[in-house]
Design a protein around this motif. Structure first.
Motif, mmCIF file in Angstrom:
data_model
loop_
_atom_site.group_PDB
_atom_site.id
_atom_site.type_symbol
_atom_site.label_atom_id
_atom_site.label_comp_id
_atom_site.label_asym_id
_atom_site.label_seq_id
_atom_site.Cartn_x
_atom_site.Cartn_y
_atom_site.Cartn_z
ATOM 1 N N UNK B 17 -5.418 -2.870 -13.078
ATOM 2 C CA UNK B 17 -5.840 -4.031 -12.167
ATOM 3 C C UNK B 17 -4.559 -4.846 -11.919
ATOM 4 N N UNK B 20 -2.619 -2.965 -9.181
ATOM 5 C CA UNK B 20 -3.336 -3.195 -7.895
ATOM 6 C C UNK B 20 -2.900 -4.457 -7.288
ATOM 7 N N UNK B 21 -2.862 -5.681 -8.175
ATOM 8 C CA UNK B 21 -2.433 -6.683 -7.475
ATOM 9 C C UNK B 21 -1.063 -6.655 -6.863
ATOM 10 N N UNK B 22 -0.149 -6.136 -7.543
ATOM 11 C CA UNK B 22 1.068 -6.187 -7.142
ATOM 12 C C UNK B 22 1.351 -5.076 -6.051
ATOM 13 N N UNK B 24 -0.359 -4.677 -3.387
ATOM 14 C CA UNK B 24 -0.879 -5.238 -2.001
ATOM 15 C C UNK B 24 0.395 -5.112 -1.155
ATOM 16 N N UNK B 25 1.547 -5.627 -1.441
ATOM 17 C CA UNK B 25 2.527 -5.643 -0.684
ATOM 18 C C UNK B 25 3.204 -4.335 -0.422
ATOM 19 N N UNK B 27 1.592 -1.698 -0.622
ATOM 20 C CA UNK B 27 0.660 -0.842 0.269
ATOM 21 C C UNK B 27 1.090 -1.026 1.901
ATOM 22 N N UNK B 28 1.492 -2.418 1.949
ATOM 23 C CA UNK B 28 2.024 -2.828 3.308
ATOM 24 C C UNK B 28 3.388 -2.161 3.666
ATOM 25 N N UNK B 29 4.270 -2.244 2.581
ATOM 26 C CA UNK B 29 5.576 -1.634 2.993
ATOM 27 C C UNK B 29 5.529 -0.272 3.322
ATOM 28 N N UNK B 31 3.345 1.228 5.000
ATOM 29 C CA UNK B 31 2.726 0.968 6.413
ATOM 30 C C UNK B 31 3.680 0.805 7.637
ATOM 31 N N UNK B 32 4.784 0.060 7.014
ATOM 32 C CA UNK B 32 5.800 -0.530 8.040
ATOM 33 C C UNK B 32 6.569 0.975 8.543
ATOM 34 N N UNK B 33 6.705 1.132 9.667
ATOM 35 C CA UNK B 33 7.379 2.422 10.109
ATOM 36 C C UNK B 33 8.752 1.729 10.385
#
Lengths: 180, 292
Positions: B17, B20-22, B24-25, B27-29, B31-33
């Motif tokens: 858990x 999963x918290x840490x 989040x960012x 996961x975003x990074x 995505x950043x192309x």
């Protein structure tokens, strides 16, 4: 032993069912500076963001080159001289919020968002009030707060100091959709 | 036994858990192309000293440039080391699109008018797929100085065309280089020993030493044997650029008095060694006429 395992499995299952994440890659963040001499407005419409409404965590990230200015020269100076986009291409926020948010019930939920903001390679804790609105299965987050470029080592030369507001207004408007 | 298994599972649960918290960012990074956008600000101004750069005003922007050269430093104290004399070029550049710009100019030297079109053919990208920026420059100039003994000099005879390919690369955040081969065509040359078509190549560059200041230089190589009726030197200019908001201020030292392509490439007579150095400046000011 079997009972314990099934209990644990149940716990895991619960955890995973709660972990419905909300995401977007076209959130909007804009900043504004108003002085007698010059109005500066820039908008980034390609903010990626992620929200966990149950654990009450939120994060977003954006490329500094994504900020669009009406005046192209200003945009060039913003990237070249102020935020140094070649060295520090993106800015991020990673934090959490307090206050009620029921993703299954439509309505507006005022919250307080707190977390670490990284701009120009400098990380600072920020806190701001915001509002989540649940509608048609999506969650929209809106917040507005002040930010001082000097806090992030963004140097504003003496000659233009009275053209740029000391504290810029940041407006966040992010429309999250459930992650598939 | 049960206790151990339970605590291991509890640990795993807490650990997962937290992960999963840490994430989040994280996961975003993922995505950043990486940015595929064009490299910006290879040069701060439309000129290094006399050489035009790959840069041109953005769409709807008007750039006003004042180019000014005093007399030669070795003119002596009577002429206040050149400061008593001045040559001027006033220019206007306008961005028709983000790629195409048009410019007009007027030089006091031989009362010359010039006009040009500049097109950004290729633009260097941040991901390195396009390593250079290439702009095409087509200039036409016409001098209107009257000669009472040369009444045959009509507008056609006074016209020169210059085609220049500007190839530039921003090597890193402070160093940019440009190579500019040029082909000049003179409708009329002084003697039959001079070529109507002249080839030359200019190299230029800048080194930024603060965010808003840089040292610049440019050198034109004019292969010999093309212009024979007069002594022509290769043009060498050194400069110091200071950028302040919408202005770019450039201090220039050059052995060229002329500031248009046909003048600095083929009409440079000064020699650095003898102190034939023209001190001067370029000031450019950007105006946003049409906001996007």
């Amino acid at each position: 032993m079997i009972r314990l395992l099934s209990l644990t499995l149940l716990l895991f299952w619960n955890a995973s069912s709660f972990a419905q994440l909300y995401v977007t890659s076209d959130g909007e963040i804009s900043f504004h500076s108003h002085t007698f001499l010059e109005d500066i407005n820039a908008e980034n419409k390609k903010v990626t963001a992620i929200l966990d409404p149950v654990k009450k965590n939120i994060a977003f990230s954006m490329l500094m080159k994504g900020f669009q200015f009406k005046r192209k020269l200003m945009q060039e100076h913003f990237n070249e001289n102020y935020v140094e986009s070649d060295k520090f291409p993106s800015s991020t926020f990673n934090g959490s919020f307090t206050g009620e948010l029921n993703k299954d019930k439509e309505g507006a939920y005022p919250v307080s968002v707190k977390g670490s903001m990284t701009i120009h390679g400098v990380t600072k804790m920020v806190q701001a009030p915001g509002t989540f609105t649940v509608k048609n299965g999506s969650i929209t987050g809106v917040a507005s707060f002040k930010l001082n470029p000097a806090d992030y080592n963004i140097d504003i030369p003496f000659i233009v100091r009275n053209k740029i507001e000391k504290e810029n207004t940041i407006e966040v408007n992010i429309d999250f959709k459930p992650k598939k | 036994m049960h206790g151990t298994v339970f605590s291991v599972i509890l640990f795993l649960f807490i650990y997962s858990s937290e992960a999963q918290d840490s994430s989040l960012l994280t996961l975003l990074k993922e995505q950043d192309k990486p940015s595929t956008s064009n490299v910006s600000a290879t040069f701060k101004a439309t000129h290094i000293a006399n050489l035009q750069t790959v840069e041109s005003p953005a769409k709807g922007d008007l750039n006003f440039i004042i180019m000014h050269r005093f007399g030669k430093i070795n003119d002596g104290s009577y002429n206040f080391f050149g400061l008593d004399n001045a040559t001027l070029r006033l220019g206007l550049d306008y961005g028709i699109t983000d790629r195409l710009a048009a410019g007009i100019g007027r030089s006091s030297l031989e009362k010359t008018f010039d006009g040009y079109l500049k097109y950004k053919l290729l633009r260097q990208t941040e991901d390195g797929k396009m390593p250079v920026s290439v702009s095409l420059l087509e200039t036409v100039s016409n001098y209107t100085l009257k000669f009472t003994d040369k009444t045959y000099l009509n507008a056609k005879y006074r016209t020169t065309y210059v085609s220049q390919i500007l190839i530039a690369r921003k090597i890193n955040r402070s160093v940019s280089l440009q190579l500019a081969p040029a082909m000049l065509h003179f409708n009329l040359v002084p003697t039959s020993k001079d070529n109507n078509d002249v080839f030359a190549a200019t190299v230029g560059g800048r080194v930024k030493f603060t965010k808003r200041m840089s040292i610049t230089g440019e050198y034109t190589y004019l292969p010999s044997g093309q212009i024979n009726s007069r002594d022509v030197k290769n043009s060498l200019s050194l400069g110091w650029d200071i950028e302040t908001g919408g202005h770019v201020f450039q201090l220039v030292f050059s052995n060229s008095q002329g500031m248009t392509e046909s003048q600095y490439i083929t009409r440079t007579t000064g020699s650095w060694g003898k102190g034939d150095i023209y001190f001067g400046f370029n000031i450019s000011r950007n105006f946003t006429l049409k906001k996007k």
